[in-house]
Write a protein that holds these residues in place. Sequence first.
Motif, PDB file in Angstrom:
ATOM      1  N   LYS A 182     -10.895  11.259 -11.515  1.00 37.83           N
ATOM      2  CA  LYS A 182     -10.086  12.212 -12.280  1.00 37.83           C
ATOM      3  C   LYS A 182      -9.131  12.950 -11.338  1.00 37.83           C
ATOM      4  CE  LYS A 182     -10.633  15.430 -16.084  1.00 37.83           C
ATOM      5  NZ  LYS A 182     -11.568  16.152 -16.953  1.00 37.83           N
ATOM      6  N   GLY A 183      -7.873  12.955 -11.688  1.00 35.88           N
ATOM      7  CA  GLY A 183      -6.888  13.654 -10.863  1.00 35.88           C
ATOM      8  C   GLY A 183      -6.196  12.769  -9.860  1.00 35.88           C
ATOM      9  N   PHE A 213       0.862  -1.192   0.000  1.00 34.24           N
ATOM     10  CA  PHE A 213       0.000   0.000   0.000  1.00 34.24           C
ATOM     11  C   PHE A 213       0.893   1.235   0.000  1.00 34.24           C
ATOM     12  CE2 PHE A 213      -3.512   2.673   1.720  1.00 34.24           C
ATOM     13  CZ  PHE A 213      -4.512   2.251   0.855  1.00 34.24           C
ATOM     14  N   THR A 214       0.911   2.004  -1.086  1.00 31.87           N
ATOM     15  CA  THR A 214       1.816   3.148  -1.200  1.00 31.87           C
ATOM     16  C   THR A 214       1.170   4.417  -0.622  1.00 31.87           C
ATOM     17  OG1 THR A 214       0.973   3.829  -3.354  1.00 31.87           O
ATOM     18  CG2 THR A 214       2.727   2.163  -3.344  1.00 31.87           C
ATOM     19  N   GLU A 215       1.968   5.461  -0.530  1.00 26.05           N
ATOM     20  CA  GLU A 215       1.471   6.760  -0.069  1.00 26.05           C
ATOM     21  C   GLU A 215       0.396   7.294  -1.024  1.00 26.05           C
ATOM     22  OE1 GLU A 215       0.812   9.690   2.416  1.00 26.05           O
ATOM     23  OE2 GLU A 215       2.391   8.202   2.833  1.00 26.05           O
ATOM     24  N   GLU A 216       0.613   7.082  -2.308  1.00 21.19           N
ATOM     25  CA  GLU A 216      -0.382   7.528  -3.309  1.00 21.19           C
ATOM     26  C   GLU A 216      -1.696   6.771  -3.163  1.00 21.19           C
ATOM     27  OE1 GLU A 216       1.824   6.793  -6.880  1.00 21.19           O
ATOM     28  OE2 GLU A 216       2.426   8.896  -7.094  1.00 21.19           O
ATOM     29  N   ALA A 232     -11.473   8.311  -2.683  1.00 18.89           N
ATOM     30  CA  ALA A 232     -11.993   8.473  -4.047  1.00 18.89           C
ATOM     31  C   ALA A 232     -12.062   7.114  -4.762  1.00 18.89           C
ATOM     32  CB  ALA A 232     -11.112   9.433  -4.832  1.00 18.89           C
ATOM     33  N   PHE A 233     -11.035   6.283  -4.537  1.00 23.44           N
ATOM     34  CA  PHE A 233     -11.001   4.974  -5.192  1.00 23.44           C
ATOM     35  C   PHE A 233     -12.138   4.085  -4.689  1.00 23.44           C
ATOM     36  CE2 PHE A 233      -9.690   0.550  -5.565  1.00 23.44           C
ATOM     37  CZ  PHE A 233      -9.290   0.490  -6.896  1.00 23.44           C
ATOM     38  N   ALA A 289      -5.700   3.621  -9.157  1.00 25.20           N
ATOM     39  CA  ALA A 289      -6.794   4.564  -9.437  1.00 25.20           C
ATOM     40  C   ALA A 289      -6.767   4.999 -10.904  1.00 25.20           C
ATOM     41  CB  ALA A 289      -6.687   5.776  -8.518  1.00 25.20           C
ATOM     42  N   TYR A 290      -5.539   5.176 -11.443  1.00 27.18           N
ATOM     43  CA  TYR A 290      -5.435   5.600 -12.847  1.00 27.18           C
ATOM     44  C   TYR A 290      -5.990   4.526 -13.780  1.00 27.18           C
ATOM     45  CZ  TYR A 290      -3.568   7.181 -17.305  1.00 27.18           C
ATOM     46  OH  TYR A 290      -3.456   7.593 -18.615  1.00 27.18           O
ATOM     47  N   PHE A 291      -5.674   3.264 -13.467  1.00 28.18           N
ATOM     48  CA  PHE A 291      -6.217   2.179 -14.299  1.00 28.18           C
ATOM     49  C   PHE A 291      -7.743   2.182 -14.250  1.00 28.18           C
ATOM     50  CE2 PHE A 291      -8.109  -2.038 -14.500  1.00 28.18           C
ATOM     51  CZ  PHE A 291      -7.745  -2.414 -15.784  1.00 28.18           C
ATOM     52  N   LEU A 292      -8.311   2.274 -13.047  1.00 26.92           N
ATOM     53  CA  LEU A 292      -9.766   2.228 -12.927  1.00 26.92           C
ATOM     54  C   LEU A 292     -10.411   3.433 -13.632  1.00 26.92           C
ATOM     55  CD1 LEU A 292     -11.910   0.357 -11.675  1.00 26.92           C
ATOM     56  CD2 LEU A 292     -11.986   1.907  -9.711  1.00 26.92           C
ATOM     57  N   TYR A 293      -9.733   4.571 -13.593  1.00 27.14           N
ATOM     58  CA  TYR A 293     -10.225   5.775 -14.283  1.00 27.14           C
ATOM     59  C   TYR A 293     -10.298   5.529 -15.791  1.00 27.14           C
ATOM     60  CZ  TYR A 293      -9.855  10.486 -16.345  1.00 27.14           C
ATOM     61  OH  TYR A 293     -10.045  11.614 -17.110  1.00 27.14           O
ATOM     62  N   MET A 294      -9.219   5.021 -16.360  1.00 28.44           N
ATOM     63  CA  MET A 294      -9.184   4.768 -17.807  1.00 28.44           C
ATOM     64  C   MET A 294     -10.112   3.611 -18.193  1.00 28.44           C
ATOM     65  SD  MET A 294      -7.184   7.119 -18.823  1.00 28.44           S
ATOM     66  CE  MET A 294      -6.557   6.836 -20.466  1.00 28.44           C
TER      67      MET A 294
END
Length: 575
Positions: free
Chosen positions: A91-92, A60-63, A70-71, A98-103
């Motif tokens: 978004k953002g 589990f990273t800081e990001e 949001a995720f 989270a980026y994968f799920l967004y796309m």
Amino acid sequence: MKMAALCSEFGDLAQIKKQLISVISLCKERGVLHSAKWASELAFALDPLPKDDLPPEPAFTEEDAQDLDAFTLAKSYFDLKEYDRAAYFLKGCCSQKAYFLYMYSRYLSGEKKKDDETVDSLGPLEKGQVRNEALRELRVELSKKHTARELDGFTLYLYGVVLRKLDLLKEAVEVFVEAIQALPLHWGAWLELSNLITNIEMLKSLSLPDCWIKDFFMAHMYTELQMIKEALQKYQNLIEAGFSKSTYIISQIAVAYHNIRDIDQALALFNELRERDPYRIDNMDTFSNLLYVKSMKPELSYLAHNLVEIDKYRVETCCVIGNYYSLRSQHEKAALYFQRALKLNPRCLGAWTLMGHEYMEMKNTSAAIQAYRHAIEVNKRDYRAWYGLGQTYEILKMPFYCLYYYRKAHQLRPNDSRMLVALGESYEKLSQQVEAKKCYWRAYSVGDVEKMALLKLAKLHEQLNESDDAAQCYMLYIQDIFSCGEQLEHAEVSTALRYLGQYYFKSKLYDEASICAQRCCDYNDAREEGKALLRQISQVRDQVETPSADLFTPLSNINTPVRRVSPLNLISFTP
């Protein structure tokens, strides 16, 4: 987590189980459900792990912590298929997950809108005209990240899917290979790659990670490339390695036997699969194809009713019902259910091909051609669609087109006698008799399932006044029929006997001619000719004395074996 480092040999099944549990968690988090299901079925086939041996939670990273709220919110919307809503709240976000799920949400939103538009406005034959409008934007954004090397295994997989949907197939193959190298245990990426591999040379040229999952992929690819012997050996090795309880492997072996038309073996495996997993719908359309071929109406009816009770809105269920109505010769109803299957999944290969068959039965050749072409768009390795196109153009009396499509089917199934016979017929119509002879002889040599190749070859020799070769082919044909005890149309056997009777009579081999004439009397359409020949023989028999041989003795005892004086020595050629 560096999944590439986790690949192990089959000797350590506990390690494989750990890897499967880890990848199931990763796939579920991202909504990649089919890959999660495949890994779960495989994990279920292995022995449970003690509590202390269970793999730890993914790092589990800081990001991840920053994007957690949001995720979590977006994932709940995603699970309810509110894709636009999920994308809005993601978004953002900065984390890879989270980026994968967004796309992925944006991609699925575009797919959902495309399917809705298709169902609302068009029939299934025009599906290719509707596009996912999000694809181009996704490609631009993912391409930038890809160039900057900022994509993880899952996002590389999504990028590959987008490229494939845009028909950028060469780039898609490269990206799927990259995705597999980054995340070897993601089965979805392997499966997408398999759909783009067209031949064994291309498969060998790919740089794939040396991981245990590669054996599953190679077995799948061998099945897809019609290399069934190699596929069955791979699956047998996997069973011996410890996956004997895997329903996935049983289903794949059943499909492999279906592909080589070993119907009884395939049926036995599907019945075993139904006992182990009675609510399974995957691959049941293939099971229904087997029941259809065997004309097992009660069993097909039971399967159709059973699947309707489980889930009437699954593609496989619609295909099974379509096969049931087709078996009952209700072709309009059958086509309707195949259309329903295609509304549920426009990329369902089997439904396109089966719908083409139904349109052929209804003499709607233009619709059949469209359906077969869509099947080829989905999978260029589908020999049934190429063969169906050949048959359609044969009805339209366009032999050059037939030849092209039958050649494609033959390339995919080089040892299938039906493709060779069809090729031979096309060559014959184009007055290319030498090529036609090669095809018919090759069809007999590889094992003629329909027992038609020798008959057609004999008739061709007869037309060309090559009487010795024609006689030998007719003789082989009769021996073939009698040796296997198969009952074909009497007209076919009687045609051969009539010709051989006349041939032996002209050659003054009256004993052999008499045998053929007597056999002719067993068939209504040849009885009069047989009696007439017997009368002719009786008139000359006292005047001429010739040595005789038994027509139906094994070939090795015949003075002129067919292999030695085979038509143009065709067995040494391939078309």
